[in-house]
Scaffold this active site. Structure first.
Site, PDB file in Angstrom:
ATOM      1  N   SER A 123       7.799   4.590   5.491  1.00 38.56           N
ATOM      2  CA  SER A 123       8.878   3.846   4.837  1.00 38.56           C
ATOM      3  C   SER A 123       8.670   3.831   3.331  1.00 38.56           C
ATOM      4  O   SER A 123       7.657   4.322   2.835  1.00 38.56           O
ATOM      5  CB  SER A 123       8.941   2.420   5.388  1.00 38.56           C
ATOM      6  OG  SER A 123       8.922   2.444   6.809  1.00 38.56           O
ATOM      7  N   ASP A 181       0.859  -1.174   0.000  1.00 39.01           N
ATOM      8  CA  ASP A 181       0.000   0.000   0.000  1.00 39.01           C
ATOM      9  C   ASP A 181       0.902   1.233   0.000  1.00 39.01           C
ATOM     10  O   ASP A 181       1.973   1.230   0.613  1.00 39.01           O
ATOM     11  CB  ASP A 181      -0.847   0.057   1.274  1.00 39.01           C
ATOM     12  CG  ASP A 181      -2.020  -0.913   1.268  1.00 39.01           C
ATOM     13  OD1 ASP A 181      -2.044  -1.824   0.418  1.00 39.01           O
ATOM     14  OD2 ASP A 181      -2.909  -0.763   2.135  1.00 39.01           O
ATOM     15  N   HIS A 222       5.022  -7.215  -0.001  1.00 41.37           N
ATOM     16  CA  HIS A 222       4.807  -8.513  -0.627  1.00 41.37           C
ATOM     17  C   HIS A 222       5.588  -8.620  -1.935  1.00 41.37           C
ATOM     18  O   HIS A 222       6.163  -7.648  -2.407  1.00 41.37           O
ATOM     19  CB  HIS A 222       3.307  -8.705  -0.880  1.00 41.37           C
ATOM     20  CG  HIS A 222       2.476  -8.676   0.364  1.00 41.37           C
ATOM     21  ND1 HIS A 222       1.861  -9.795   0.878  1.00 41.37           N
ATOM     22  CD2 HIS A 222       2.174  -7.662   1.224  1.00 41.37           C
ATOM     23  CE1 HIS A 222       1.205  -9.472   1.993  1.00 41.37           C
ATOM     24  NE2 HIS A 222       1.384  -8.182   2.220  1.00 41.37           N
TER      25      HIS A 222
END
EC number: 4.1.1.65
Length: 298
Positions: free
Chosen positions: A258, A115, A171
């Protein structure tokens, strides 16, 4: 300094809710803040110490206010009741219900690994990588490997910035075989646009981890996770040199905003035009893990 991005679902321009906005304004826009930043905030021991606090029971008191101020949708989380989290970091690294992050089912589609808010560039100049308008860095400096950087000349780059409100697990964007993570030491500047406009070569100066990923559809690609202020740790949860499925978890960031950077070799992927167009216009595009970002180049 307001931060605006494009909501991909609606096409609308939205203003970002910034966690700790006044503090960041002081750090990156005043002389006294800059002194405090350089002498304390950017250093490893500060982020490590603050990160350890987020792992204590006392830190759980922050969760309610954090959820309210950043308008976090708790219905997405596997555990919706904030009273069931024993520490703030346990909440911050929360897992989501798989149904809330469906994977694009096109076999040769590239999916977002996280995201966040994305900038994207094709046919990159490895000696003039874009940080923000007017500021650049070299790929060799980012990777700390000149030969590896040369292999990605003319390729494609995605920079996905995660805000504190975002889901903080990352991911794999395709199926394939990941190598072991390589740690590159560095500082702990914020990755907020305020800092990106202020700190030259910020991505090259922050702590980061690099993984060479032999993907099934796009060939070798590079996956980098970049740390930031108060990111206590970058945690890798995958097993190196074992085949992984598209969308399987690679790891997670503990507390703090991040960044995930993805690099492709030349002529491997065709990115979706809306993301490229928004980048040219100077806007990040809000994306979710599992969304299509492009397709394999025939």
């Amino acid at each position: 300094m307001a931060i605006y991005y494009i909501d991909r679902k609606t096409g609308e321009t939205r203003e970002e809710i910034v966690a700790g906005d006044q503090f960041l304004q002081w750090l990156y826009r005043t002389g006294s803040g800059s002194f405090f930043l350089e002498t304390l905030i950017k250093r490893k021991f500060f982020s490590a110490l603050y990160g350890k606090y987020q792992d204590t029971g006392q830190s759980r008191k922050k969760i309610k206010g954090f959820v309210q101020s950043l308008a976090i949708d708790l219905s997405e989380a596997k555990i919706e009741d904030i009273g069931k989290y024993s520490t703030f970091n346990e909440f911050f690294t929360r897992e989501l219900k798989p149904s809330r992050r469906p994977l694009c089912n096109q076999p040769e589609a590239l999916i977002s690994p996280a995201d966040g808010r994305v900038f994207a560039w094709e046919n990159i100049d490895i000696d003039l990588m874009v940080q923000v308008k007017g500021l650049a860095y070299t790929l060799a400096d980012l990777l700390q490997d000149q030969a590896l950087a040369l292999a990605y000349s003319g390729g494609t780059c995605l920079v996905i910035r995660l805000c504190p409100a975002d889901y903080h697990r990352f991911h794999f964007p395709d199926s394939g075989v990941p190598g072991p993570p390589q740690q590159i030491k560095g500082s702990y500047y914020s990755v907020n646009p305020l800092a990106l406009h202020k700190i030259i070569r910020l991505y090259c100066r922050n702590k980061r981890e690099l993984t060479v990923f032999r993907s099934d559809h796009f060939g070798d690609m590079l996956l980098l996770e970049v740390g930031a202020t108060c990111v206590g740790s970058i945690i890798q949860t995958y097993s190196a040199n074992q085949h992984v499925a598209k969308g399987s978890e690679k790891g997670y960031f503990k507390f703090g905003g991040s960044t995930v950077i993805v690099l492709f070799k030349k002529d491997r992927v065709k990115l979706d035009e809306d993301i490229l167009d928004h980048t040219v216009s100077g806007f990040e595009t809000k994306i979710l893990m599992g969304e299509r970002l492009g397709v394999k180049l025939k």
